[in-house]
Scaffold this motif. Structure first.
Motif, PDB file in Angstrom:
ATOM      1  N   SER A  48      -0.301  -7.565   1.196  1.00  0.00           N
ATOM      2  CA  SER A  48      -1.462  -7.079   1.914  1.00  0.00           C
ATOM      3  C   SER A  48      -2.335  -6.198   0.997  1.00  0.00           C
ATOM      4  CB  SER A  48      -0.935  -6.281   3.100  1.00  0.00           C
ATOM      5  OG  SER A  48      -1.897  -6.072   4.030  1.00  0.00           O
ATOM      6  N   GLN A  49      -1.673  -5.317   0.245  1.00  0.00           N
ATOM      7  CA  GLN A  49      -2.413  -4.427  -0.663  1.00  0.00           C
ATOM      8  C   GLN A  49      -3.079  -5.211  -1.786  1.00  0.00           C
ATOM      9  OE1 GLN A  49       0.202  -1.279  -1.966  1.00  0.00           O
ATOM     10  NE2 GLN A  49       0.611  -0.699   0.131  1.00  0.00           N
ATOM     11  N   THR A  50      -2.358  -6.219  -2.312  1.00  0.00           N
ATOM     12  CA  THR A  50      -2.942  -7.025  -3.395  1.00  0.00           C
ATOM     13  C   THR A  50      -4.168  -7.775  -2.880  1.00  0.00           C
ATOM     14  OG1 THR A  50      -0.723  -7.282  -4.280  1.00  0.00           O
ATOM     15  CG2 THR A  50      -2.394  -8.732  -5.190  1.00  0.00           C
ATOM     16  N   LEU A  51      -4.063  -8.315  -1.648  1.00  0.00           N
ATOM     17  CA  LEU A  51      -5.219  -9.022  -1.067  1.00  0.00           C
ATOM     18  C   LEU A  51      -6.421  -8.084  -0.964  1.00  0.00           C
ATOM     19  CD1 LEU A  51      -3.796 -11.094   1.950  1.00  0.00           C
ATOM     20  CD2 LEU A  51      -4.664 -11.964  -0.197  1.00  0.00           C
ATOM     21  N   GLN A  52      -6.155  -6.847  -0.497  1.00  0.00           N
ATOM     22  CA  GLN A  52      -7.254  -5.882  -0.341  1.00  0.00           C
ATOM     23  C   GLN A  52      -7.859  -5.522  -1.701  1.00  0.00           C
ATOM     24  OE1 GLN A  52      -5.147  -2.944   1.975  1.00  0.00           O
ATOM     25  NE2 GLN A  52      -6.341  -3.419   3.772  1.00  0.00           N
ATOM     26  N   HIS A  53      -6.987  -5.417  -2.710  1.00  0.00           N
ATOM     27  CA  HIS A  53      -7.469  -5.088  -4.058  1.00  0.00           C
ATOM     28  C   HIS A  53      -8.365  -6.211  -4.591  1.00  0.00           C
ATOM     29  CE1 HIS A  53      -7.356  -3.399  -8.124  1.00  0.00           C
ATOM     30  NE2 HIS A  53      -7.271  -4.665  -8.514  1.00  0.00           N
ATOM     31  N   VAL A  54      -7.873  -7.455  -4.466  1.00  0.00           N
ATOM     32  CA  VAL A  54      -8.640  -8.605  -4.971  1.00  0.00           C
ATOM     33  C   VAL A  54      -9.971  -8.688  -4.217  1.00  0.00           C
ATOM     34  CG1 VAL A  54      -8.668 -11.137  -5.148  1.00  0.00           C
ATOM     35  CG2 VAL A  54      -6.573  -9.874  -5.664  1.00  0.00           C
ATOM     36  N   TYR A  55      -9.917  -8.471  -2.902  1.00  0.00           N
ATOM     37  CA  TYR A  55     -11.108  -8.563  -2.052  1.00  0.00           C
ATOM     38  C   TYR A  55     -12.113  -7.466  -2.400  1.00  0.00           C
ATOM     39  CZ  TYR A  55     -13.856  -8.801   2.285  1.00  0.00           C
ATOM     40  OH  TYR A  55     -14.876  -8.935   3.201  1.00  0.00           O
ATOM     41  N   SER A  56     -11.623  -6.243  -2.553  1.00  0.00           N
ATOM     42  CA  SER A  56     -12.543  -5.116  -2.755  1.00  0.00           C
ATOM     43  C   SER A  56     -13.149  -5.097  -4.155  1.00  0.00           C
ATOM     44  CB  SER A  56     -11.820  -3.786  -2.531  1.00  0.00           C
ATOM     45  OG  SER A  56     -11.404  -3.691  -1.198  1.00  0.00           O
ATOM     46  N   TYR A  57     -12.337  -5.423  -5.166  1.00  0.00           N
ATOM     47  CA  TYR A  57     -12.804  -5.241  -6.553  1.00  0.00           C
ATOM     48  C   TYR A  57     -13.071  -6.537  -7.308  1.00  0.00           C
ATOM     49  CZ  TYR A  57     -11.426  -0.519  -5.504  1.00  0.00           C
ATOM     50  OH  TYR A  57     -11.316   0.710  -4.911  1.00  0.00           O
ATOM     51  N   ASN A  58     -12.953  -7.672  -6.645  1.00  0.00           N
ATOM     52  CA  ASN A  58     -13.165  -8.962  -7.302  1.00  0.00           C
ATOM     53  C   ASN A  58     -12.344  -9.048  -8.592  1.00  0.00           C
ATOM     54  OD1 ASN A  58     -14.200 -11.502  -7.698  1.00  0.00           O
ATOM     55  ND2 ASN A  58     -16.152 -10.810  -8.540  1.00  0.00           N
ATOM     56  N   ASP A  59     -11.093  -8.638  -8.485  1.00  0.00           N
ATOM     57  CA  ASP A  59     -10.210  -8.586  -9.641  1.00  0.00           C
ATOM     58  C   ASP A  59      -9.067  -9.585  -9.402  1.00  0.00           C
ATOM     59  OD1 ASP A  59      -8.740  -7.820 -11.819  1.00  0.00           O
ATOM     60  OD2 ASP A  59      -7.934  -6.010 -10.898  1.00  0.00           O
ATOM     61  N   PRO A  60      -9.160 -10.804  -9.988  1.00  0.00           N
ATOM     62  CA  PRO A  60      -8.118 -11.813  -9.733  1.00  0.00           C
ATOM     63  C   PRO A  60      -6.736 -11.315 -10.145  1.00  0.00           C
ATOM     64  CG  PRO A  60      -9.970 -12.769 -10.921  1.00  0.00           C
ATOM     65  CD  PRO A  60     -10.189 -11.295 -10.919  1.00  0.00           C
TER      66      PRO A  60
END
Lengths: 351, 153
Positions: A48-60
């Motif tokens: 869940s946290q990784t999804l939020q990170h990828v979503y928020s920062y556009n960081d694959p």
């Protein structure tokens, strides 16, 4: 000769030992089970946290914790709401819009559709161990593929031939592009999916796997086994592609994974774009009112260029109201044009 | 007789170990819950400060969008859970932003709820789409603000 007291002690000892062993074993097995479930729940929280990170920062990001905890998830819809489900742990809400093909080692990437006034973001995910073979066999298909290729997670397309001879050299996370003058009849192996993009795709003609007709009239169509879909934008096709050739226990009750991922994408799209359109419409109207107020107060001249913004902002807000009800592709494309016009006229500053 | 005492002692020790393990597990769960709550609010803050629904660009909140979002609590709850967003301009007298007061206002309270909450705050920029209007166009303005996200259990 043993006495009755000794016999009693032996029998009592045996009964007590069995009781203690049974108790210890059952407690330990429950404890180990809780520990295992706890580790899987921790892996889901981390996901869940990784999804939020990828979503928020556009960081694959790669995500491999499902492999460590031997966790298998799949995608379900509760009512219209998309969830991921894990046996023994129940259903989990997705914290951000996402369409992900289930797997234990995932590659996660954010993709976006942009109309100037709003950008719709969605996290796309593909398992490391999976190969997509894309068969393109006419000019329209090639045009469509050029449109959807930037939306694929990983974005490392390779060329291959129809018989799969080149697939042996594949590294992970590859999409194979097969260009032939005819339809590829290849039957994909385990952890492979064949996607055909062809004007020949129809309810009556489908090669093995997902078949996408590139012609749009007014919507596009795609076919998978005995299901048919309409597609509106590139992200619809990404959802269909990521879900193709997947087996799980929910496909009989909820339809194929392609169908579930497409409906998930539409759920997120409707809610996020709908809310964004409502707020952008309200914002445009407030801006128009503000200009009118300044005109009334005599702070700007009635003939100033900025006064023309009022009508443009009102027209833009009216279109956004329609988008909030039904975010169709033609209305969204029109809203992008109107927004460009607002920016060029000095009524809005581009985001 | 000593066998019975020995057996009783073993049973007592066994129960003591079980009670200790259960207690330890309960403490760990409480700690884990607090940690998870904090993490959840921080992630929510991250989402709210980057999502184009709220911001013009990351950490630059759009004053026009904030005003419109005040009426969309139900939809926001569906997307982000039960939370409150409090945005205040720094160093100015407090006037709540409503349809009547905008843009001459200094704070937005979006989706307020009663009850206990966990909150985090940080400084951010507020973008006013209509900072100034002249004959030549609309000129935006950026102010310094404070963002607080509250999350309810």
């Amino acid at each position: 000769m043993i006495s009755i007291f000794q016999l009693f002690r032996i029998i009592f000892g045996i009964i007590l030992s069995i009781f203690i062993i049974y108790f210890v074993v059952s407690y330990l097995s429950t404890y180990i089970g809780i520990q295992q479930a706890g580790m899987q729940a921790a892996a889901l929280r981390s996901f869940s946290q990784t999804l939020q990170h990828v979503y928020s920062y556009n960081d694959p990001q790669p995500f491999q914790e499902f492999r460590k905890t031997a966790l298998n998830f799949t995608w379900i819809l509760i009512g219209e709401e998309p969830r991921i489900t894990v046996e023994g742990l129940g259903d989990w809400n997705l914290p951000v819009p996402a369409v992900i093909r289930p797997g234990q080692e995932l590659w996660l990437e954010r993709k976006a559709l942009d109309w100037g006034w709003y950008e719709f973001w969605i996290v796309t995910g593909v398992p490391d161990e999976f190969l997509f073979i894309i068969n393109i066999n006419d000019a329209d298909s090639k045009d469509l593929w050029d449109r959807i290729e930037p939306f694929l997670p990983g974005n490392r397309t390779k060329y291959a031939n129809c018989h799969g001879a080149n697939l042996g050299t594949a590294s992970k996370l590859d999409f194979f592009r097969v260009e032939t003058g005819e339809l590829c009849e290849l039957k994909p192996g385990k952890n492979q999916a064949l996607i055909t993009i062809s004007s020949s795709c129809s309810p009556w003609y489908q090669p093995y796997g997902l078949c996408i007709n590139p012609n749009v009239n007014p919507n596009g169509h795609a076919y998978y086994q005995n299901e048919s879909f309409t597609w509106n934008d590139e992200l619809d096709l990404i959802a269909l592609i990521l879900g193709s050739n997947h087996q799980d226990i929910y496909q009989h009750s909820q339809g194929s994974l392609s169908k579930r991922l497409l409906e998930s994408k539409r759920y997120f799209f409707q809610h996020h774009v709908g809310l964004a359109a409502k707020t952008a419409a309200e914002r445009a109207r407030k801006l128009a009112d503000y200009i009118e107020d300044k005109k009334r107060e005599g702070k700007i001249s009635p003939n100033a260029d900025v006064v023309n913004c009022v009508q443009k902002l009102d027209d833009f807000a009216d279109l956004l109201d329609q988008i909030a009800e039904n975010p169709s592709k033609d209305k969204l494309d029109r809203s992008a044009q109107l927004y460009d016009d607002l920016v060029e006229s000095g009524c809005e500053v581009r985001e | 007789m000593e066998y019975i005492f020995m057996t009783l002692l073993i049973v007592v020790i066994l129960f003591a170990v079980i009670i200790f393990l259960a207690g330890w597990q309960a403490t760990q769960l409480k700690l884990e819950k607090t940690k998870t709550q904090s993490q959840y609010v921080l992630n929510l803050l991250k989402l709210v400060s980057t999502s184009p629904l709220f911001v013009k660009e990351p950490s630059v909140y759009d004053a026009g969008k904030l005003l419109a979002l005040k009426q969309e609590c139900k939809e926001l709850e569906k997307l982000f859970g039960r939370f409150t967003l409090n945005v205040t301009l720094v160093g100015q007298e407090l006037t709540e932003c409503t349809s009547d007061t905008w843009p001459d206002c200094t704070y937005w309270l979006i989706c307020p709820h009663p009850g206990n909450y966990t909150a985090y705050g940080f400084p951010a920029a507020i973008y006013w789409p209509a900072g100034r209007v002249t004959d030549y166009g609309i000129h935006p303005r950026i102010d310094l603000g404070w963002i607080e996200v509250r999350w309810y259990e």
